[in-house]
Design a protein around this motif. Sequence first.
Motif, PDB file in Angstrom:
ATOM      1  N   VAL A   1      -9.469   6.417   0.812  1.00  0.00           N
ATOM      2  CA  VAL A   1      -9.776   5.492   1.915  1.00  0.00           C
ATOM      3  C   VAL A   1      -8.602   4.549   2.145  1.00  0.00           C
ATOM      4  O   VAL A   1      -8.223   4.281   3.295  1.00  0.00           O
ATOM      5  N   VAL A   2      -8.001   4.049   1.070  1.00  0.00           N
ATOM      6  CA  VAL A   2      -6.838   3.163   1.211  1.00  0.00           C
ATOM      7  C   VAL A   2      -5.693   3.901   1.896  1.00  0.00           C
ATOM      8  O   VAL A   2      -5.016   3.342   2.775  1.00  0.00           O
ATOM      9  N   SER A   3      -5.472   5.151   1.519  1.00  0.00           N
ATOM     10  CA  SER A   3      -4.394   5.920   2.172  1.00  0.00           C
ATOM     11  C   SER A   3      -4.700   6.138   3.655  1.00  0.00           C
ATOM     12  O   SER A   3      -3.782   6.132   4.478  1.00  0.00           O
ATOM     13  N   ALA A   4      -5.965   6.315   3.996  1.00  0.00           N
ATOM     14  CA  ALA A   4      -6.325   6.467   5.411  1.00  0.00           C
ATOM     15  C   ALA A   4      -6.081   5.165   6.172  1.00  0.00           C
ATOM     16  O   ALA A   4      -5.617   5.186   7.328  1.00  0.00           O
ATOM     17  N   HIS A   5      -6.358   4.027   5.534  1.00  0.00           N
ATOM     18  CA  HIS A   5      -6.077   2.744   6.185  1.00  0.00           C
ATOM     19  C   HIS A   5      -4.579   2.512   6.325  1.00  0.00           C
ATOM     20  O   HIS A   5      -4.120   1.964   7.337  1.00  0.00           O
ATOM     21  N   CYS A   6      -3.806   2.925   5.325  1.00  0.00           N
ATOM     22  CA  CYS A   6      -2.346   2.805   5.422  1.00  0.00           C
ATOM     23  C   CYS A   6      -1.809   3.692   6.543  1.00  0.00           C
ATOM     24  O   CYS A   6      -0.862   3.326   7.239  1.00  0.00           O
ATOM     25  N   ARG A   7      -2.409   4.844   6.727  1.00  0.00           N
ATOM     26  CA  ARG A   7      -2.007   5.746   7.797  1.00  0.00           C
ATOM     27  C   ARG A   7      -2.208   5.097   9.154  1.00  0.00           C
ATOM     28  O   ARG A   7      -1.413   5.293  10.070  1.00  0.00           O
ATOM     29  N   ASN A   8      -3.229   4.270   9.298  1.00  0.00           N
ATOM     30  CA  ASN A   8      -3.477   3.607  10.573  1.00  0.00           C
ATOM     31  C   ASN A   8      -2.351   2.648  10.939  1.00  0.00           C
ATOM     32  O   ASN A   8      -2.137   2.363  12.109  1.00  0.00           O
ATOM     33  N   GLU A   9      -1.642   2.142   9.940  1.00  0.00           N
ATOM     34  CA  GLU A   9      -0.545   1.210  10.199  1.00  0.00           C
ATOM     35  C   GLU A   9       0.775   1.920  10.484  1.00  0.00           C
ATOM     36  O   GLU A   9       1.751   1.283  10.838  1.00  0.00           O
ATOM     37  N   MET A  10       0.814   3.225  10.295  1.00  0.00           N
ATOM     38  CA  MET A  10       2.043   4.003  10.519  1.00  0.00           C
ATOM     39  C   MET A  10       1.949   4.713  11.862  1.00  0.00           C
ATOM     40  O   MET A  10       1.338   5.771  11.985  1.00  0.00           O
ATOM     41  N   SER A  11       2.575   4.137  12.858  1.00  0.00           N
ATOM     42  CA  SER A  11       2.497   4.740  14.190  1.00  0.00           C
ATOM     43  C   SER A  11       3.250   6.065  14.257  1.00  0.00           C
ATOM     44  O   SER A  11       3.008   6.871  15.155  1.00  0.00           O
ATOM     45  N   SER A  12       4.154   6.312  13.310  1.00  0.00           N
ATOM     46  CA  SER A  12       4.894   7.577  13.324  1.00  0.00           C
ATOM     47  C   SER A  12       3.998   8.766  12.998  1.00  0.00           C
ATOM     48  O   SER A  12       4.357   9.910  13.286  1.00  0.00           O
ATOM     49  N   LEU A  13       2.833   8.518  12.403  1.00  0.00           N
ATOM     50  CA  LEU A  13       1.914   9.604  12.066  1.00  0.00           C
ATOM     51  C   LEU A  13       0.896   9.886  13.167  1.00  0.00           C
ATOM     52  O   LEU A  13       0.066  10.773  13.022  1.00  0.00           O
TER      53      LEU A  13
ATOM     54  N   ASN B   1      -0.751  11.467  16.270  1.00  0.00           N
ATOM     55  CA  ASN B   1      -0.689  12.796  16.879  1.00  0.00           C
ATOM     56  C   ASN B   1       0.049  13.822  16.016  1.00  0.00           C
ATOM     57  O   ASN B   1       0.720  14.707  16.528  1.00  0.00           O
ATOM     58  N   THR B   2      -0.046  13.676  14.714  1.00  0.00           N
ATOM     59  CA  THR B   2       0.512  14.685  13.812  1.00  0.00           C
ATOM     60  C   THR B   2      -0.629  15.266  12.982  1.00  0.00           C
ATOM     61  O   THR B   2      -1.698  14.659  12.844  1.00  0.00           O
ATOM     62  N   TYR B   3      -0.390  16.435  12.420  1.00  0.00           N
ATOM     63  CA  TYR B   3      -1.420  17.060  11.592  1.00  0.00           C
ATOM     64  C   TYR B   3      -1.697  16.231  10.342  1.00  0.00           C
ATOM     65  O   TYR B   3      -2.849  16.085   9.926  1.00  0.00           O
ATOM     66  N   LEU B   4      -0.650  15.676   9.747  1.00  0.00           N
ATOM     67  CA  LEU B   4      -0.841  14.856   8.549  1.00  0.00           C
ATOM     68  C   LEU B   4      -1.685  13.625   8.867  1.00  0.00           C
ATOM     69  O   LEU B   4      -2.577  13.252   8.100  1.00  0.00           O
TER      70      LEU B   4
ATOM     71  N   LEU C   1      -5.278  12.818   7.171  1.00  0.00           N
ATOM     72  CA  LEU C   1      -5.540  11.563   6.454  1.00  0.00           C
ATOM     73  C   LEU C   1      -6.718  10.814   7.054  1.00  0.00           C
ATOM     74  O   LEU C   1      -7.543  10.249   6.326  1.00  0.00           O
ATOM     75  N   THR C   2      -6.827  10.803   8.371  1.00  0.00           N
ATOM     76  CA  THR C   2      -7.944  10.115   9.021  1.00  0.00           C
ATOM     77  C   THR C   2      -9.270  10.798   8.696  1.00  0.00           C
ATOM     78  O   THR C   2     -10.253  10.139   8.327  1.00  0.00           O
TER      79      THR C   2
END
Length: 110
Positions: free
Chosen positions: A28-40, A42-45, A49-50
């Motif tokens: 869950v923490v990694s999914a929240h961190c992914r939300n802060e990375m705009s580079s991710l 529209n990518t499969y990764l 993660l979401t």
Amino acid sequence: MERLFKNNIEYLSKDNTNLLKGVFALIVVSAHCRNEMSSLNNTYLGMILTASGYLAVAMFYFFSGYGLEKQYQVNTKKYIDSFFKNRIASFYILYIFILSIYLSIYLSIY
């Protein structure tokens, strides 16, 4: 064959479910961190993660509810009598304490 069934009971022991809840919390923490990375976006990764974050929340709640139900089955009367004191009251005392600190800082700044 009986030994096999004894080991199956241990799969959902308190230690194992706490370990699984920790793993799901990290997901869950990694999914929240992914939300802060705009580079991710529209990518499969990013999509993986979401989606894994949503599934991890569901599994975390499942194992938490399972633990509560097991405790209720073992200590029915004692668990209900002490639930408010052990779980809810201690949380709200800490919540009110932290809220009062925040409110005093907020009022002193503004």
